[in-house]
Enzyme design. Structure first.
Site, PDB file in Angstrom:
ATOM      1  N   LYS A  30      23.866 -23.093 -11.670  1.00  0.00           N
ATOM      2  CA  LYS A  30      23.465 -24.455 -11.812  1.00  0.00           C
ATOM      3  C   LYS A  30      23.657 -25.079 -13.039  1.00  0.00           C
ATOM      4  O   LYS A  30      23.901 -26.242 -13.031  1.00  0.00           O
ATOM      5  CB  LYS A  30      22.088 -24.494 -11.273  1.00  0.00           C
ATOM      6  CG  LYS A  30      21.147 -25.927 -11.315  1.00  0.00           C
ATOM      7  CD  LYS A  30      19.878 -26.143 -11.166  1.00  0.00           C
ATOM      8  CE  LYS A  30      19.148 -25.482 -12.402  1.00  0.00           C
ATOM      9  NZ  LYS A  30      17.716 -25.691 -12.369  1.00  0.00           N
ATOM     10  N   SER A  31      23.518 -24.543 -14.061  1.00  0.00           N
ATOM     11  CA  SER A  31      23.364 -25.188 -15.314  1.00  0.00           C
ATOM     12  C   SER A  31      24.810 -25.680 -16.009  1.00  0.00           C
ATOM     13  O   SER A  31      24.910 -26.682 -16.533  1.00  0.00           O
ATOM     14  CB  SER A  31      22.896 -24.051 -16.568  1.00  0.00           C
ATOM     15  OG  SER A  31      21.700 -23.897 -16.247  1.00  0.00           O
TER      16      SER A  31
ATOM     17  N   GLY B 118      14.925 -31.332 -13.466  1.00  0.00           N
ATOM     18  CA  GLY B 118      14.691 -31.343 -14.834  1.00  0.00           C
ATOM     19  C   GLY B 118      15.946 -31.791 -15.697  1.00  0.00           C
ATOM     20  O   GLY B 118      15.628 -32.505 -16.713  1.00  0.00           O
TER      21      GLY B 118
ATOM     22  N   GLN C  81      15.940 -28.172 -23.002  1.00  0.00           N
ATOM     23  CA  GLN C  81      16.394 -29.353 -22.476  1.00  0.00           C
ATOM     24  C   GLN C  81      16.342 -30.600 -23.546  1.00  0.00           C
ATOM     25  O   GLN C  81      17.173 -31.620 -23.261  1.00  0.00           O
ATOM     26  CB  GLN C  81      15.975 -29.687 -21.136  1.00  0.00           C
ATOM     27  CG  GLN C  81      16.448 -28.612 -20.131  1.00  0.00           C
ATOM     28  CD  GLN C  81      16.007 -28.923 -18.754  1.00  0.00           C
ATOM     29  OE1 GLN C  81      15.446 -30.086 -18.455  1.00  0.00           O
ATOM     30  NE2 GLN C  81      16.310 -27.907 -17.842  1.00  0.00           N
TER      31      GLN C  81
ATOM     32  N   ARG D  56      11.910 -20.388  -7.963  1.00  0.00           N
ATOM     33  CA  ARG D  56      12.137 -18.970  -8.307  1.00  0.00           C
ATOM     34  C   ARG D  56      10.833 -18.218  -8.205  1.00  0.00           C
ATOM     35  O   ARG D  56      10.829 -16.782  -8.005  1.00  0.00           O
ATOM     36  CB  ARG D  56      11.951 -19.045  -9.799  1.00  0.00           C
ATOM     37  CG  ARG D  56      13.327 -19.606 -10.618  1.00  0.00           C
ATOM     38  CD  ARG D  56      13.701 -19.559 -11.650  1.00  0.00           C
ATOM     39  NE  ARG D  56      14.796 -20.381 -12.304  1.00  0.00           N
ATOM     40  CZ  ARG D  56      16.139 -20.396 -12.020  1.00  0.00           C
ATOM     41  NH1 ARG D  56      16.448 -19.377 -11.394  1.00  0.00           N
ATOM     42  NH2 ARG D  56      16.990 -21.323 -12.399  1.00  0.00           N
TER      43      ARG D  56
ATOM     44  N   ASP E 165      13.490 -18.264 -17.435  1.00  0.00           N
ATOM     45  CA  ASP E 165      13.368 -18.351 -15.913  1.00  0.00           C
ATOM     46  C   ASP E 165      13.175 -17.098 -15.090  1.00  0.00           C
ATOM     47  O   ASP E 165      12.843 -17.199 -13.945  1.00  0.00           O
ATOM     48  CB  ASP E 165      14.448 -19.036 -15.403  1.00  0.00           C
ATOM     49  CG  ASP E 165      14.581 -20.610 -15.914  1.00  0.00           C
ATOM     50  OD1 ASP E 165      13.514 -21.146 -16.052  1.00  0.00           O
ATOM     51  OD2 ASP E 165      15.759 -21.088 -15.930  1.00  0.00           O
TER      52      ASP E 165
ATOM     53  N   LYS F  49      17.215 -25.394  -4.192  1.00  0.00           N
ATOM     54  CA  LYS F  49      17.513 -25.919  -5.557  1.00  0.00           C
ATOM     55  C   LYS F  49      18.371 -25.186  -6.175  1.00  0.00           C
ATOM     56  O   LYS F  49      19.350 -25.673  -6.784  1.00  0.00           O
ATOM     57  CB  LYS F  49      16.130 -25.957  -6.249  1.00  0.00           C
ATOM     58  CG  LYS F  49      16.307 -26.499  -7.572  1.00  0.00           C
ATOM     59  CD  LYS F  49      14.757 -26.430  -8.172  1.00  0.00           C
ATOM     60  CE  LYS F  49      14.863 -27.312  -9.585  1.00  0.00           C
ATOM     61  NZ  LYS F  49      14.755 -28.750  -9.640  1.00  0.00           N
TER      62      LYS F  49
ATOM     63  N   ARG G  30      26.114 -29.670 -15.806  1.00  0.00           N
ATOM     64  CA  ARG G  30      26.873 -30.236 -17.263  1.00  0.00           C
ATOM     65  C   ARG G  30      28.289 -30.611 -16.868  1.00  0.00           C
ATOM     66  O   ARG G  30      28.748 -31.532 -17.458  1.00  0.00           O
ATOM     67  CB  ARG G  30      26.630 -29.143 -18.283  1.00  0.00           C
ATOM     68  CG  ARG G  30      25.301 -28.969 -19.001  1.00  0.00           C
ATOM     69  CD  ARG G  30      25.160 -27.805 -19.721  1.00  0.00           C
ATOM     70  NE  ARG G  30      24.032 -27.591 -20.490  1.00  0.00           N
ATOM     71  CZ  ARG G  30      22.911 -27.203 -20.071  1.00  0.00           C
ATOM     72  NH1 ARG G  30      22.849 -26.694 -18.598  1.00  0.00           N
ATOM     73  NH2 ARG G  30      21.834 -27.352 -20.817  1.00  0.00           N
TER      74      ARG G  30
END
Length: 446
Positions: free
Chosen positions: A21-22, A92, A166, A380, A308, A406, A26
């Site tokens: 996801k990260s 987020g 973040q 999570r 996380d 998600k 990006r």
């Protein structure tokens, strides 16, 4: 309301880990701000990815979805239409990144998002942007959605709190794009690996920055990267759930997790190094991580490098051979839920000997029993409880699990392909009482 019914089961076999996801978010962000056309292969399809795509389209980026890739032509000019509103959904990253990005424009930008985002902190980033000259106006309480941003920011120096990576990541992106120069110092930096991931992206795109002191970064500004091609690797954060299920498995066979590159800069890959230190039998072979059922010891675990992973590590520690203290996890309180409270409440329903402390969790090994649980609308938490339920005595149910999409849309399908016994069904939406946790927290049975 989507609910899981989970029976005791063990996994083994081979699966592809879903894309990061990260990295996906990006990559979409930077491709939309680049000159020319970029191709993103194997992106994660999720609500957060869609929120990023829709936000970037409002910048003027052209984004085309193909079978297993995104083709993105960046916006030719960093200009915005008047009275634009960016909906961050429940992401987020979109929330923080677009708050900072909005501050480089001279047009007013309104940032909105889900009710879940309204409880997530943003004040440290806003204060840093205000020090650069941005102004903010709020429709409700200060520092809460929805709000409007008016720039542009101008060159200077500021400080930003590092309790959530973040903030610094968003600030670095804005400082790279706006007319600089800029510099900032991160105060009490946490989640360092995730800020390093942001810096890695700047380096890959040849966006200049410098580090003058340990936590001070400077940016020339006015950078526009060229279009690029990028293939998204597997998500180590998502892989953690499969890894713990494999470690706790009663099967004599290992589990093979494909599409995991240990050279990736993702912070949560360090979790796999920790698992080996705790006794896990894990083999790294090219882009495959092979996990054998193992006996795990507890210990004092610094959670900052992989914050996380707190919920799933809490589950694993219930089955360890000795007590565990998960510390330096204050940031887990400000995620999609207060994860310290949420995982404590739900695991205590299963009979776990777990208690919160000021910055983490104290856990004594204990058997778990089937129970009816609630996801706290946190992906999570839902996934961690699913793994706990697979290794409990008796059946369990977890309500409100739509949130799993998600980061891991095919979570149940993958587990069932590895011989888990999980059913999904929809039940009528009701007023679910989660409680404050006061009746449970502190009632550790050991």
């Amino acid at each position: 309301m989507l609910t899981y019914k989970i029976s005791p089961s063990s996994i083994s076999g081979s699966v592809d880990v879903p894309p990061s996801k990260s990295h996906t978010l990006r990559a979409i962000f930077w491709a939309s701000l680049s000159r020319g056309t970029s191709t993103i292969n194997n992106p994660l399809e999720s609500p957060d990815s869609e929120a990023m795509i829709q936000a970037c389209k409002q910048l003027g980026a052209k984004i085309y979805k193909k079978s297993s890739s995104l083709e993105i032509t960046g916006t030719p000019h960093l200009r915005l239409p008047k009275d634009i509103a960016i909906d961050a959904g429940s992401s987020g990253i979109v929330f923080r990144f677009f708050t900072a990005l909005a501050a480089i424009f001279s047009e007013k930008v309104t940032i909105t998002g889900s009710s879940q985002l309204q409880r997530r902190p943003i004040a440290p980033l806003i204060r840093a942007l205000e020090n650069f000259g941005a102004t903010f106006s709020y429709q409700r309480d200060p520092y809460t959605l929805p709000f409007s941003v008016l720039g542009p920011i101008s060159s200077g120096y500021t400080e930003v709190l590092g309790e959530d990576s973040q903030y610094a990541s968003a600030l670095a992106m804005a400082c790279s794009l706006a007319e600089g120069p800029f510099s900032f110092t991160i105060i009490n930096p946490k989640e360092r690996p995730w800020f390093k991931l942001t810096l890695w992206w700047l380096e890959q795109l040849a966006i200049p920055y410098s580090q003058s002191e340990e936590n001070t970064y400077s940016f020339v500004g006015k950078s526009r990267p060229e279009g690029f091609s990028y293939t998204v690797g597997g998500d180590f954060s998502s892989a953690a759930f499969l890894a713990v299920a494999a470690l706790l498995s009663q099967s004599p066979h290992p589990t093979y997790l494909r599409n995991l590159n240990m050279q990736d800069v993702q912070g949560d890959k360090e979790l796999f190094v920790l698992l080996k230190k705790l006794g896990a039998n894990i083999v790294f072979e090219n882009d495959i991580v092979i996990i054998f059922p193992s006996t795990i010891s507890g210990g004092n675990i610094d959670m900052d490098p992989f914050i996380d992973a707190l919920p799933i590590l809490a589950v694993l520690c219930c089955f360890a051979t000795s007590p565990s203290h998960l510390y330096n996890a204050r940031g887990a309180k400000d995620k999609e839920s207060d994860r310290i409270v949420a995982i404590t409440e739900e695991l205590q329903k299963m009979g776990a000997c777990i208690q919160p402390c000021h910055d983490g969790l104290l856990i004594n090994p204990s058997p778990l029993y089937g129970a009816s649980m609630f996801s706290h609308n946190d992906h999570r938490i839902a996934m961690a409880l699913s793994i706990a339920a697979m290794h409990a005595s008796g059946d369990s149910s977890i309500s409100d699990t739509e949130c799993v999409k998600k980061t891991f849309p095919n979570f149940i399908q993958i587990l069932n392909s590895l011989h888990a016994n999980i059913q999904e069904y929809h039940e009528p939406i009701s007023m679910w009482t989660t409680g404050s946790g006061q009746d449970l927290i502190g009632s550790c049975p050991c």
